[in-house]
Design an enzyme around this catalytic site. Structure first.
Site, PDB file in Angstrom:
ATOM      1  CD  GLU A 192      -2.950  -0.842  -0.120  1.00  0.00           C
ATOM      2  OE1 GLU A 192      -3.033   0.287  -0.653  1.00  0.00           O
ATOM      3  OE2 GLU A 192      -3.567  -1.828  -0.553  1.00  0.00           O
TER       4      GLU A 192
ATOM      5  CB  CYS B 298     -15.231   0.964 -13.410  1.00  0.00           C
ATOM      6  SG  CYS B 298     -16.253   2.451 -13.397  1.00  0.00           S
TER       7      CYS B 298
ATOM      8  CB  CYS C   3     -20.489  -0.509 -19.495  1.00  0.00           C
ATOM      9  SG  CYS C   3     -19.787   1.106 -19.055  1.00  0.00           S
TER      10      CYS C   3
ATOM     11  CB  CYS D 100     -19.614  -3.565 -15.357  1.00  0.00           C
ATOM     12  SG  CYS D 100     -19.551  -2.870 -13.686  1.00  0.00           S
TER      13      CYS D 100
ATOM     14  CB  CYS E 153     -23.779   1.694 -13.577  1.00  0.00           C
ATOM     15  SG  CYS E 153     -22.678   3.075 -13.961  1.00  0.00           S
TER      16      CYS E 153
END
Length: 350
Positions: free
Chosen positions: A43, A196, A203, A206, A212
């Site tokens: 991270e 995305c 899409c 997705c 959405c």
């Protein structure tokens, strides 16, 4: 809006990206737990850096320093050299501070809660949330650029970033899963990174297509909106690259504070509009025709490169010599590597 958790986790179970620090969902279901050290390291490295760039650095760090205790006792210069090329060098300094705080204050064990994690050096809100969720399954809400994009499109919200961050955090909190929190946090980030995407989102495949609002409105490719950034200024400087008569290189360690703090590099002038000459040693410096160009977060830099082979009795006022067989250009920050590339061939023939 319906709960998106089940759909997103079902998608993640099949499409999770393999990463050196990640426990895959099937293994996690079988009881394999993530290594908090590996998660934390990833991270920190991933801040403003791509997964592709981080993979090899993460492997290198965990091979050299397998545990947080190993890293805490590492030599600062060795860590900075291993970080070279990854950029944003304050992260490497904070990495060491954090590792040493974990050893000194937590007996070498990572705290699990968001509040305890965010109190550590170099750990901000996003990193604390990511570690607590991914490593410990705490239901913390992660909000990085990928998640912001998913939320902006999911709710068809045209509020421009960065002002929209609190709004997108509110949306993300609505969906933060109380079960499989670590997998959910990684799932929503993976969705933004692979489906995305900023341009040409996929899409049609997705898992949240039916939910959405931007897809329904046909605005998905325009979101999230962003407030235009001011043009970056250009600064100038001079890098002095010198070799001794026996082939050693003259380098210096930059001050701990400031850009490239604590990193090994060539002596340079200040970086501003009109840099004044600050040669580390007097001599007949040769200016090369090409310049080293580099872009930092807030400005562009153009470095003129001056080279010199030093006399036997030279006494530099700055820096120290590193023998040629001990010098690794890869241990330098990228901008210093660029200057070296311009100078090396000519210096080796003088």
């Amino acid at each position: 809006m319906r709960d998106i958790t089940t759909a997103l986790l079902d998608w993640y179970d099949v499409h999770a990206r393999e990463m050196p620090w990640r426990v895959m969902p099937s293994d996690r279901k079988a009881g394999v737990l993530p290594d908090p050290y590996a998660v934390w390291l990833s991270e920190v490295m991933l801040q403003q850096t791509t997964v592709a760039a981080v993979r090899d650095y993460h492997r290198k760090f965990t091979q050299i320093w397998p545990t947080v205790n190993d890293l805490a006792t590492a030599n600062d210069a060795d860590v900075m050299a291993a970080w070279a090329g990854l950029g944003y060098y304050a992260r490497a300094r904070n990495l060491l501070k954090c590792a040493r705080a974990i050893v000194a204050d937590h007996d070498g064990t990572f705290p699990q809660s968001y509040d305890a994690l965010i109190a550590l050096p170099g750990i901000g809100p996003y990193t604390a949330a990511a570690i607590s969720a991914i490593a410990f399954d705490e239901p913390s809400t992660v909000l990085d650029g990928n998640v912001e994009r998913v939320m902006a499109r999911l709710y068809n919200d045209a509020t421009p970033l960065p002002a929209a961050k609190p709004v997108f955090m509110d949306y993300a909190q609505r969906h933060t899963s109380q079960k499989r929190a670590g997998d959910y946090a990684q799932a929503v980030m993976d969705l933004g990174a692979t489906i995305c995407t900023p341009k040409s989102p996929a899409c049609g495949i997705c898992p949240l297509l039916e939910d959405c609002k931007a897809r329904t409105a046909g605005t998905q490719a325009t979101l999230p909106k962003k407030t235009p950034k001011k043009p970056k200024p250009t600064r100038h400087g001079i890098a002095y690259i010198a070799r001794s008569a026996d082939g050693a290189w003259l380098l210096e360690t930059r001050p701990d504070k400031g850009l490239l703090g604590g990193m090994l590099g060539w002596p340079t002038t200040e970086w501003n509009d009109d840099p004044a000459g600050l040669e580390p040693v007097s001599g007949d410096w040769i200016e090369l025709p090409d310049h080293a160009r580099h872009t930092f977060t807030h400005f562009h830099l153009i470095l003129r490169v001056h080279i010199l082979v030093l006399a036997h009795d030279a006494n530099p006022s700055r820096g120290h010599f590193i023998p040629d067989d001990k010098f690794a250009p890869s241990s330098l920050p990228t901008v210093m590597q660029k200057a070296y590339t311009l100078a090396a061939a000519t210096l080796r023939t003088l």
